[in-house]
Write a protein that holds these residues in place. Structure first.
Motif, PDB file in Angstrom:
ATOM      1  N   PHE A  31      -7.341  -1.244  -4.769  1.00 36.01           N
ATOM      2  CA  PHE A  31      -7.373  -0.820  -3.465  1.00 36.01           C
ATOM      3  C   PHE A  31      -8.786  -0.672  -2.824  1.00 36.01           C
ATOM      4  O   PHE A  31      -8.999  -0.407  -1.638  1.00 36.01           O
ATOM      5  CB  PHE A  31      -6.727   0.687  -3.445  1.00 36.01           C
ATOM      6  N   GLY A  32      -9.648  -0.402  -3.671  1.00 32.59           N
ATOM      7  CA  GLY A  32     -11.195  -0.080  -3.386  1.00 32.59           C
ATOM      8  C   GLY A  32     -11.290   1.454  -3.090  1.00 32.59           C
ATOM      9  O   GLY A  32     -11.757   2.153  -4.048  1.00 32.59           O
ATOM     10  N   LYS A  33     -11.005   1.810  -1.816  1.00 34.74           N
ATOM     11  CA  LYS A  33     -11.001   3.439  -1.842  1.00 34.74           C
ATOM     12  C   LYS A  33      -9.982   3.827  -0.861  1.00 34.74           C
ATOM     13  O   LYS A  33      -9.217   3.155  -0.309  1.00 34.74           O
ATOM     14  CB  LYS A  33     -12.330   3.586  -1.158  1.00 34.74           C
ATOM     15  N   ILE A  34      -9.875   5.163  -0.754  1.00 35.17           N
ATOM     16  CA  ILE A  34      -8.968   5.795  -0.099  1.00 35.17           C
ATOM     17  C   ILE A  34      -9.391   5.649   1.533  1.00 35.17           C
ATOM     18  O   ILE A  34     -10.506   5.915   1.882  1.00 35.17           O
ATOM     19  CB  ILE A  34      -8.662   7.313  -0.489  1.00 35.17           C
ATOM     20  N   GLU A  35      -8.586   5.475   2.532  1.00 36.43           N
ATOM     21  CA  GLU A  35      -8.818   5.219   3.778  1.00 36.43           C
ATOM     22  C   GLU A  35      -8.095   6.288   4.739  1.00 36.43           C
ATOM     23  O   GLU A  35      -7.114   6.886   4.098  1.00 36.43           O
ATOM     24  CB  GLU A  35      -8.775   3.818   4.304  1.00 36.43           C
ATOM     25  N   GLY A  36      -8.427   6.542   5.865  1.00 38.10           N
ATOM     26  CA  GLY A  36      -7.928   7.258   6.932  1.00 38.10           C
ATOM     27  C   GLY A  36      -8.657   8.015   7.973  1.00 38.10           C
ATOM     28  O   GLY A  36      -9.911   8.073   7.568  1.00 38.10           O
ATOM     29  N   GLU A  37      -7.962   8.174   8.946  1.00 38.28           N
ATOM     30  CA  GLU A  37      -8.987   8.940  10.311  1.00 38.28           C
ATOM     31  C   GLU A  37      -9.334  10.017   9.661  1.00 38.28           C
ATOM     32  O   GLU A  37      -8.837  11.038   8.907  1.00 38.28           O
ATOM     33  CB  GLU A  37      -8.052   8.901  11.402  1.00 38.28           C
ATOM     34  N   LEU A  65      -4.301   9.904   4.054  1.00 35.30           N
ATOM     35  CA  LEU A  65      -4.701   9.456   2.760  1.00 35.30           C
ATOM     36  C   LEU A  65      -3.835   8.215   2.145  1.00 35.30           C
ATOM     37  O   LEU A  65      -2.786   8.454   1.988  1.00 35.30           O
ATOM     38  CB  LEU A  65      -4.656  10.571   1.682  1.00 35.30           C
ATOM     39  N   VAL A  66      -4.534   7.177   2.521  1.00 37.28           N
ATOM     40  CA  VAL A  66      -3.735   5.856   2.376  1.00 37.28           C
ATOM     41  C   VAL A  66      -4.503   4.704   1.722  1.00 37.28           C
ATOM     42  O   VAL A  66      -5.800   4.568   1.832  1.00 37.28           O
ATOM     43  CB  VAL A  66      -3.318   5.025   3.856  1.00 37.28           C
ATOM     44  N   VAL A  67      -3.914   3.964   0.875  1.00 37.77           N
ATOM     45  CA  VAL A  67      -4.597   2.939   0.318  1.00 37.77           C
ATOM     46  C   VAL A  67      -3.731   1.618   0.609  1.00 37.77           C
ATOM     47  O   VAL A  67      -2.583   1.723   1.039  1.00 37.77           O
ATOM     48  CB  VAL A  67      -4.617   3.171  -1.165  1.00 37.77           C
ATOM     49  N   SER A  68      -4.442   0.468   0.567  1.00 39.01           N
ATOM     50  CA  SER A  68      -3.649  -0.956   0.834  1.00 39.01           C
ATOM     51  C   SER A  68      -4.416  -1.987   0.034  1.00 39.01           C
ATOM     52  O   SER A  68      -5.495  -2.005  -0.324  1.00 39.01           O
ATOM     53  CB  SER A  68      -3.634  -1.259   2.315  1.00 39.01           C
ATOM     54  N   ARG A  69      -3.497  -3.091  -0.350  1.00 40.05           N
ATOM     55  CA  ARG A  69      -4.041  -4.324  -0.805  1.00 40.05           C
ATOM     56  C   ARG A  69      -3.539  -5.323   0.048  1.00 40.05           C
ATOM     57  O   ARG A  69      -2.352  -5.735   0.402  1.00 40.05           O
ATOM     58  CB  ARG A  69      -3.404  -4.460  -2.187  1.00 40.05           C
ATOM     59  N   PRO A  70      -4.280  -6.104   0.488  1.00 40.44           N
ATOM     60  CA  PRO A  70      -4.201  -7.351   1.529  1.00 40.44           C
ATOM     61  C   PRO A  70      -3.055  -8.384   0.564  1.00 40.44           C
ATOM     62  O   PRO A  70      -3.681  -8.604  -0.627  1.00 40.44           O
ATOM     63  CB  PRO A  70      -5.534  -7.732   2.099  1.00 40.44           C
ATOM     64  N   MET A  71      -2.317  -9.054   1.452  1.00 42.24           N
ATOM     65  CA  MET A  71      -1.469 -10.166   0.625  1.00 42.24           C
ATOM     66  C   MET A  71      -1.537 -11.428   1.415  1.00 42.24           C
ATOM     67  O   MET A  71      -1.546 -11.072   2.927  1.00 42.24           O
ATOM     68  CB  MET A  71      -0.294  -9.700   0.728  1.00 42.24           C
ATOM     69  N   THR A  72      -1.788 -12.521   1.326  1.00 44.66           N
ATOM     70  CA  THR A  72      -1.965 -13.790   1.970  1.00 44.66           C
ATOM     71  C   THR A  72      -0.468 -14.385   2.241  1.00 44.66           C
ATOM     72  O   THR A  72       0.258 -14.019   1.378  1.00 44.66           O
ATOM     73  CB  THR A  72      -2.649 -14.753   1.145  1.00 44.66           C
ATOM     74  N   ASP A  73      -0.698 -14.975   3.253  1.00 46.20           N
ATOM     75  CA  ASP A  73       0.882 -15.753   3.616  1.00 46.20           C
ATOM     76  C   ASP A  73       1.308 -16.589   2.363  1.00 46.20           C
ATOM     77  O   ASP A  73       2.382 -16.639   1.981  1.00 46.20           O
ATOM     78  CB  ASP A  73       0.596 -16.713   4.870  1.00 46.20           C
ATOM     79  N   GLY A  95       0.886  -1.181   0.023  1.00 43.34           N
ATOM     80  CA  GLY A  95      -0.006   0.057  -0.039  1.00 43.34           C
ATOM     81  C   GLY A  95       0.895   1.223  -0.105  1.00 43.34           C
ATOM     82  O   GLY A  95       2.166   1.298  -0.359  1.00 43.34           O
ATOM     83  N   GLY A  96       0.279   2.069   0.628  1.00 44.60           N
ATOM     84  CA  GLY A  96       1.037   3.514   0.736  1.00 44.60           C
ATOM     85  C   GLY A  96       0.003   4.660   0.677  1.00 44.60           C
ATOM     86  O   GLY A  96      -1.144   4.456   0.882  1.00 44.60           O
TER      87      GLY A  96
END
Length: 219
Positions: free
Chosen positions: A150-156, A180-188, A112-113
């Motif tokens: 990413f879906g959407k931007i996230e953040g407090e 303003l952060v985005v992320s993509r989950p990654m499996t083990d 992400g980032g």
């Protein structure tokens, strides 16, 4: 790709997060650290080809220490149970937006980032850029590949409109954000596959226009 032994070490560390165990398994830690840093170098090499602002970046500029600062924390376990690296101009201590990779077993890894809790003057500049150029900003975050990754931007978020902006501003949902952060989950399973590096660099390339937009505001 990462070695499965690196994930194994982090799983064991979560179960035995104390100095005596860590000292006894220091060789395993050093092997895991070297494995992670090898991947970080590969990420840097790939990023430098697709993002000129990454030129000159070194592994030591990006990788976070595994040792925790517990001085002001209720959790006194001495070690982080993850490995992480941040990639941006000026390295991990920079206030600029950047790319981020977090390795943590149990399905907690992610690529992400973005911009994480910047100082008030920098955040003010980013809000102004979004307000002035909302059409451009919206085109970046509504891109089909961006949404897929990413879906959407996230953040407090602030509960009210920030000073200087009206509640009916078309961009108010983003102007209220403190990060303003985005992320993509990654499996083990995915982090130890040969395609992992290629997929992560693709994720970062989709994120690049957002980072350029944010950093332009602070330039």
């Amino acid at each position: 790709m990462l070695q499965s032994s690196t994930l194994k070490f982090l799983r064991a560390l979560k179960q035995h997060n104390n100095k005596p165990w860590f000292d006894e398994h220091r060789d395993e830690y050093m092997a895991a650290k070297a494995d992670f840093e090898t991947l970080v170098q590969q990420i840097i090499d790939g990023l430098q080809k697709q993002d000129p602002s990454m030129a000159g970046l070194q592994v030591k500029d990006c990788v976070f220490r595994i040792y925790k600062d517990v001085r002001f924390s209720k959790d006194k376990t001495p070690y982080k149970e993850n490995m992480a690296a941040s990639f941006q101009l000026g390295g991990k201590k920079s206030t600029l937006a950047g790319y981020y990779f977090h390795l943590e077993p149990g399905g907690n890894s992610m690529a992400g980032g973005g911009l994480w809790m910047p100082p008030a003057p920098e955040l003010k500049k980013v809000r102004q850029e979004i307000d002035y150029n909302f059409e451009e900003f919206e085109s970046i975050i509504s891109n089909k590949e961006f949404i897929k990754q990413f879906g959407k931007i996230e953040g407090e978020s602030l509960k009210t409109a920030p000073q200087g902006y009206l509640p009916d501003n078309p961009a108010i949902a983003y102007l209220r954000l403190k990060s303003l952060v985005v992320s993509r989950p990654m499996t083990d399973e995915s982090v130890v596959q040969p395609a992992m590096l290629r997929d992560m660099l693709k994720t970062f390339s989709v994120m690049q226009p957002l980072l350029q937009f944010i950093n332009r505001a602070m330039d």
